[in-house]
Design a protein around this motif. Structure first.
Motif, mmCIF file in Angstrom:
data_model
loop_
_atom_site.group_PDB
_atom_site.id
_atom_site.type_symbol
_atom_site.label_atom_id
_atom_site.label_comp_id
_atom_site.label_asym_id
_atom_site.label_seq_id
_atom_site.Cartn_x
_atom_site.Cartn_y
_atom_site.Cartn_z
ATOM 1 N N HIS A 131 0.833 -1.206 0.000
ATOM 2 C CA HIS A 131 0.000 0.000 0.000
ATOM 3 C C HIS A 131 0.867 1.256 0.000
ATOM 4 O O HIS A 131 0.542 2.240 -0.661
ATOM 5 C CB HIS A 131 -0.936 -0.007 1.217
ATOM 6 C CG HIS A 131 -1.957 1.087 1.161
ATOM 7 N ND1 HIS A 131 -2.968 1.111 0.221
ATOM 8 C CD2 HIS A 131 -2.123 2.212 1.901
ATOM 9 C CE1 HIS A 131 -3.706 2.200 0.389
ATOM 10 N NE2 HIS A 131 -3.211 2.890 1.402
ATOM 11 N N HIS A 154 -7.681 8.808 -1.038
ATOM 12 C CA HIS A 154 -6.599 8.469 -1.971
ATOM 13 C C HIS A 154 -6.695 9.280 -3.264
ATOM 14 O O HIS A 154 -6.099 8.911 -4.273
ATOM 15 C CB HIS A 154 -6.619 6.967 -2.274
ATOM 16 C CG HIS A 154 -6.288 6.137 -1.074
ATOM 17 N ND1 HIS A 154 -7.250 5.621 -0.233
ATOM 18 C CD2 HIS A 154 -5.101 5.777 -0.544
ATOM 19 C CE1 HIS A 154 -6.663 4.975 0.747
ATOM 20 N NE2 HIS A 154 -5.358 5.046 0.601
ATOM 21 N N HIS A 180 -5.238 11.524 5.359
ATOM 22 C CA HIS A 180 -4.697 10.240 4.892
ATOM 23 C C HIS A 180 -3.591 10.447 3.851
ATOM 24 O O HIS A 180 -2.646 9.657 3.795
ATOM 25 C CB HIS A 180 -5.791 9.325 4.346
ATOM 26 C CG HIS A 180 -5.273 7.937 4.082
ATOM 27 N ND1 HIS A 180 -4.900 7.074 5.098
ATOM 28 C CD2 HIS A 180 -4.992 7.282 2.924
ATOM 29 C CE1 HIS A 180 -4.436 5.949 4.576
ATOM 30 N NE2 HIS A 180 -4.472 6.049 3.258
ATOM 31 N N HIS A 219 0.587 8.911 3.736
ATOM 32 C CA HIS A 219 1.404 8.310 2.670
ATOM 33 C C HIS A 219 2.780 8.973 2.550
ATOM 34 O O HIS A 219 3.708 8.364 2.027
ATOM 35 C CB HIS A 219 0.663 8.351 1.328
ATOM 36 C CG HIS A 219 -0.349 7.236 1.204
ATOM 37 N ND1 HIS A 219 -0.111 6.070 0.517
ATOM 38 C CD2 HIS A 219 -1.583 7.107 1.720
ATOM 39 C CE1 HIS A 219 -1.153 5.273 0.598
ATOM 40 N NE2 HIS A 219 -2.084 5.877 1.330
HETATM 41 ZN ZN LIG Z 1 -3.762 4.776 1.916
#
Ligand SMILES: [Zn+2]
Ligand SMILES: [Zn+2]
Length: 293
Positions: A131, A186, A211, A215
Motif C-alpha cells: 500500500h 486516496h 490520509h 502516505h
Molecule cells: Zn492509503
C-alpha cells in the motif's frame, strides 16, 4: 444456490460497486479533469502510469480475497451468526443512525490498531508495504493491499457485522460512507470544503489531507474516519503540514527527525518496538540522550 454462484455474485458486486465505480468516478472527476477544474493537488509529486498499474493489480487481488471472505460471512449470516436485523421496529427510531455511528467507531478502532500493527517493522514488508509503495496515491489504490492486509481489512468488516446490530439499510449506509472516505482519502485533492474543515464539529473527523499525509509521513495519521485515536496516541499530524496546502507550513521538525530515524535499517528489539509505539520510544530515546549528553 451453490457456493460458487454465491461467490460469483458477491465478486461482481464487490468489483463493480465496491471498486470500479467509486475509484473510476473519483479518478475521472479529480485526475482526468483536475486541470479543467483548477484543483490544487495536496502534493507536488505525481503518480506514474506504473503506480496506477500496481494499484489496480493489488486491488483486484484484494477484491478476490474480500469476495471469498464475504461468501464465508454470508454463510455465517444464513446460519444466524451475525447481528443483522430486518425489522426496523426491533429497535427504537433513530437506532439506525446510532448503529451506523457505532459501526464507524468500531471499524475505526479496528483500522487504527491493525494499521499501527502493520507498520511494526518486522511485519511491515509482509503486510502493508504494497500500500505504501504509492507515495502519491490515486483512487485506484483504495484496495491496494498485500494478501495479509486484505485479510485483516475484511476481518474488520466481519467484526463490525458480527457485533453491531445493523439493518441492511444501515449496512448499506456504512459501506457507502466507507467507500467515499476511502476513495476520497486516496484522491490527492482536498475535497472537504474549508468551512466544514474549520468547523469545531468536524475536528474529530478526517479530511482527505489527513490520509494523504499518512502516505508521506507513515508514522502519523493512522485513523480512517476519525482522528480521535491519532490525537489520543500522539500520532496526529495536522493538515497544515501538507506541502501544497493553503498557507504552507514546513513539516514539524520532530516529524522530519522521526522519519529520518525510522528510515535507517534497524534490527534491535527496542527499535522494532519503536515502530509500533513511536512516541514511547521517542521519550525513552530523549531520556537516554539526556543521560549520555
Ligand atoms: Zn492509503
Ligand atoms: Zn499505512
Amino acid at each position: 444456490m451453490t457456493l460458487l454462484i454465491e461467490f460469483a455474485i458477491i465478486f461482481a458486486i464487490v468489483l463493480v460497486l465496491g471498486y470500479l465505480a467509486p475509484a473510476g468516478a473519483y479518478y475521472w472527476l479529480f485526475h482526468v479533469h483536475a486541470e479543467d477544474r483548477h484543483l490544487d493537488p495536496i502534493q507536488h509529486r505525481r503518480p506514474t502510469a506504473k503506480d496506477i498499474r500496481r494499484e489496480v493489480q493489488l486491488s483486484i487481488s484484494t477484491v478476490v480475497i474480500f469476495s471469498v471472505m464475504a461468501t464465508a460471512l454470508y454463510e455465517l449470516y444464513k446460519a444466524g451468526y451475525t447481528n443483522i436485523y430486518w425489522n426496523l421496529r426491533d429497535y427504537p427510531y433513530g437506532f439506525l443512525f446510532v448503529s451506523v455511528f457505532a459501526a464507524l467507531a468500531v471499524h475505526d478502532t479496528w483500522f487504527y490498531w491493525t494499521h499501527r500493527f502493520m507498520h511494526w517493522r518486522p511485519v511491515f514488508k509482509y503486510t502493508h508495504l504494497g500500500h505504501h509503495r504509492s507515495v502519491s496515491p490515486t483512487p485506484w489504490a483504495i484496495y491496494a493491499f498485500q494478501p495479509a492486509e486484505a485479510f485483516l481489512q475484511f476481518l474488520g468488516i466481519a467484526v463490525v457485522i458480527m457485533i453491531v446490530p445493523l439493518h441492511p439499510l444501515g449496512m448499506l449506509l456504512f459501506f457507502w460512507i466507507d467507500a467515499q472516505v476511502n476513495t476520497a482519502g486516496h484522491t490527492g485533492y482536498e475535497l472537504v470544503p474549508r468551512f466544514i474543515r474549520q468547523s469545531p464539529w468536524f475536528q474529530g473527523c478526517n479530511t482527505v489531507t489527513h490520509h494523504d499525509l499518512h502516505h508521506t509521513h507513515p508514522n502519523k495519521n493512522f485513523g480512517s474516519f476519525f482522528n480521535v485515536w491519532d490525537r489520543w496516541m500522539g500520532t496526529y499530524l495536522p493538515d497544515e503540514a501538507a506541502e501544497n496546502h493553503g498557507v504552507v507550513k514546513p513539516v514539524p521538525a520532530e516529524v522530519a527527525e522521526h522519519d529520518r530515524k525510522t528510515a535507517k535499517p534497524s534490527r534491535s528489539f527496542r527499535e522494532q518496538l519503536g515502530g509500533l509505539v513511536p512516541q514511547l520510544f521517542a521519550e525513552r530515546q530523549s531520556r537516554s540522550d539526556h543521560r549520555t549528553a
